[in-house]
Enzyme design. Structure first.
Site, mmCIF file in Angstrom:
data_model
loop_
_atom_site.group_PDB
_atom_site.id
_atom_site.type_symbol
_atom_site.label_atom_id
_atom_site.label_comp_id
_atom_site.label_asym_id
_atom_site.label_seq_id
_atom_site.Cartn_x
_atom_site.Cartn_y
_atom_site.Cartn_z
ATOM 1 N N ASN A 147 65.532 16.060 23.523
ATOM 2 C CA ASN A 147 64.762 17.085 24.247
ATOM 3 C C ASN A 147 65.591 17.522 25.565
ATOM 4 O O ASN A 147 64.926 18.398 26.444
ATOM 5 C CB ASN A 147 63.347 17.119 24.450
ATOM 6 C CG ASN A 147 62.917 15.593 25.263
ATOM 7 O OD1 ASN A 147 63.853 14.930 25.292
ATOM 8 N ND2 ASN A 147 61.666 15.355 25.174
ATOM 9 N N ARG A 285 60.436 12.974 36.969
ATOM 10 C CA ARG A 285 59.261 12.273 37.039
ATOM 11 C C ARG A 285 58.545 12.590 38.290
ATOM 12 O O ARG A 285 59.158 12.651 39.454
ATOM 13 C CB ARG A 285 59.469 10.972 37.015
ATOM 14 C CG ARG A 285 59.902 10.428 35.314
ATOM 15 C CD ARG A 285 59.060 10.561 34.318
ATOM 16 N NE ARG A 285 59.180 10.183 33.138
ATOM 17 C CZ ARG A 285 59.731 10.961 32.191
ATOM 18 N NH1 ARG A 285 59.826 12.508 32.715
ATOM 19 N NH2 ARG A 285 60.095 10.445 30.951
ATOM 20 N N GLN A 314 49.378 11.011 34.399
ATOM 21 C CA GLN A 314 49.253 12.004 33.367
ATOM 22 C C GLN A 314 48.282 11.625 32.203
ATOM 23 O O GLN A 314 48.508 10.618 31.829
ATOM 24 C CB GLN A 314 50.922 12.461 32.847
ATOM 25 C CG GLN A 314 51.737 12.809 33.788
ATOM 26 C CD GLN A 314 52.910 13.587 33.268
ATOM 27 O OE1 GLN A 314 53.672 14.134 33.912
ATOM 28 N NE2 GLN A 314 53.291 12.812 31.910
ATOM 29 N N HIS A 333 53.021 18.950 31.404
ATOM 30 C CA HIS A 333 54.207 18.170 31.042
ATOM 31 C C HIS A 333 54.803 18.605 29.685
ATOM 32 O O HIS A 333 54.560 17.947 28.760
ATOM 33 C CB HIS A 333 54.186 16.842 31.145
ATOM 34 C CG HIS A 333 55.513 16.155 31.061
ATOM 35 N ND1 HIS A 333 55.669 14.636 31.176
ATOM 36 C CD2 HIS A 333 56.802 16.681 30.992
ATOM 37 C CE1 HIS A 333 56.983 14.315 31.231
ATOM 38 N NE2 HIS A 333 57.772 15.687 31.054
#
Length: 389
Positions: A147, A285, A314, A333
């Site tokens: 990705n 991050r 998260q 995210h």
């Protein structure tokens, strides 16, 4: 037989989809560096379907259960008594996504006496305590490159959204307004700006390539300098450190992994070296940035905008300050979890499982930790608390 514990995000609030906006995905067989996309023996899912949520199961259930293995899928990963903690004690394999990370702390790894393999369905394995994984002989693998382009596209989108003041202008339409002056009072052209990336690996380099046609001046810093022909092709300016680079940039994008050398990098001091009115994009991050320093810089005007899709923890709590700071463009995210990316990281997860269950080597580019040390991509991209690479 193995027990595989898979932690995925919740299904859509209206239920798992029965139809999709598109009927198919464009085929991709190789990434820009020539690496092949995942090559499992087969897949039991339809590319383009929602695979990263609980009901999607990364398309793994049939594959595993037909071979006698057990698959447990949950989204309950945090807090005392979570299903993740209950199931982890006798799990052989843990699968987690960066978007909904199951934090494999040293304490959790110590309690998981059977754990041998931790797979990141995606890229970025900092939710695993790599030192503890090394100590306990746990192999850590991720679906490298699956990705990266997805994230790079998200960076470009967020850069333009901030610079052009897109989100407040869109909100004007939703609210029934038409005050053009309000919309353009913070809108600029990206053309001729100086843009720099912290790290120029798979994602950072893809960002640079995609921004080059906008006629911007491109900068980068990385502990591995790019080949001269790439610097010449993109007319890149190399800087030895982020501190050296940021004073020259109108836009800075962070594309580095989180490890001891990058944690807390963008603090008050480094942000103070940036140009007043610069934009900062962080899809890497959250802990690379000092949470409160970002808020201070947005409020006092040092930063004209901050965007990204990475938070800590998260999922981010409702009172996380980044939800309410001025001039932000934050999203959950999602940058690396497009339906296109999901097809690749689900296939890559199966490829890793096929190798591990079959006793054959996992692709070197997928390895982060193996045989008691950093390995493969991990040896190139990460460092440990003890200073190892």
């Amino acid at each position: 037989m193995a027990k595989v514990l898979c932690v995925l995000y919740d299904d859509p609030v209206d239920g798992y989809p029965t139809s999709y906006a598109r009927d198919s995905l464009p085929p991709i067989e190789r990434y820009p560096n020539g690496q092949t996309t995942p090559t499992p023996s087969g897949i039991d899912f339809t590319p383009g379907h929602l695979l990263g949520s609980v009901s999607g199961e990364l398309g793994l259930r049939r594959f595993l259960e037909e071979r006698g293995h057990t698959l447990v899928v949950t989204s309950d990963k945090d807090g005392d008594g979570s299903e993740f903690d209950r199931e982890l004690v006798d799990a052989d394999v843990v699968i987690s996504q960066p978007f909904w990370p199951a934090y494999l702390t040293a304490e959790r790894i110590a309690k998981a006496e059977k754990l041998k393999l931790a797979i990141t369905a995606g890229i970025g394995s900092d939710h695993v305590d790599l030192d503890a994984a090394i100590e306990h002989g746990v192999t850590v693998a991720e679906v490298t490159y699956c990705n990266s382009i997805s994230v790079a596209e998200h960076v470009v989108m967020m850069t333009l959204s901030l610079v052009r003041n897109y989100l407040p202008s869109y909100r004007t339409v939703l609210d029934g307004g038409w005050n053009i002056a309000d919309c353009v009072a913070r809108s600029y052209d990206l053309e001729a700006m100086h843009v720099g990336t912290v790290a120029a690996g798979r994602i950072g380099l893809a960002v640079l390539r995609r921004l080059a046609p906008f006629d911007v001046a491109l900068h980068y810093t990385d502990r591995h300098r790019l080949p001269e022909h790439v610097e010449d092709e993109l007319q890149l300016t190399f800087h030895e450190s982020a501190a050296d680079m940021v004073p020259h940039c109108d836009v800075v994008t962070i594309n580095a992994p989180l490890h001891p050398e990058t944690e807390g990098l963008f603090d008050d001091e480094l942000i103070g070296r940036m140009r007043r009115g610069a934009y900062l994009i962080n899809t890497a991050r959250a802990k690379i940035c000092d949470r409160d320093a970002i808020g201070r810089a947005l409020r006092d005007g040092r930063l004209a905008g901050y965007a990204g899709d990475v938070w800590f923890p998260q999922p981010a709590p409702a009172d996380h300050p980044w939800r309410t700071v001025p001039h932000h463009g934050m999203t959950p995210h999602i940058s690396g979890s497009s339906l296109s990316a999901q097809a690749r990281y689900a296939a890559g997860t199966r490829e890793i499982l096929e190798s591990w269950l079959g006793g054959t080597p996992i692709r070197d580019e997928y390895l982060i930790v193996d045989q008691g040390g950093l390995a493969g991509t991990g040896a190139h991209s990460y460092s440990t608390a003890s200073g190892g690479r």
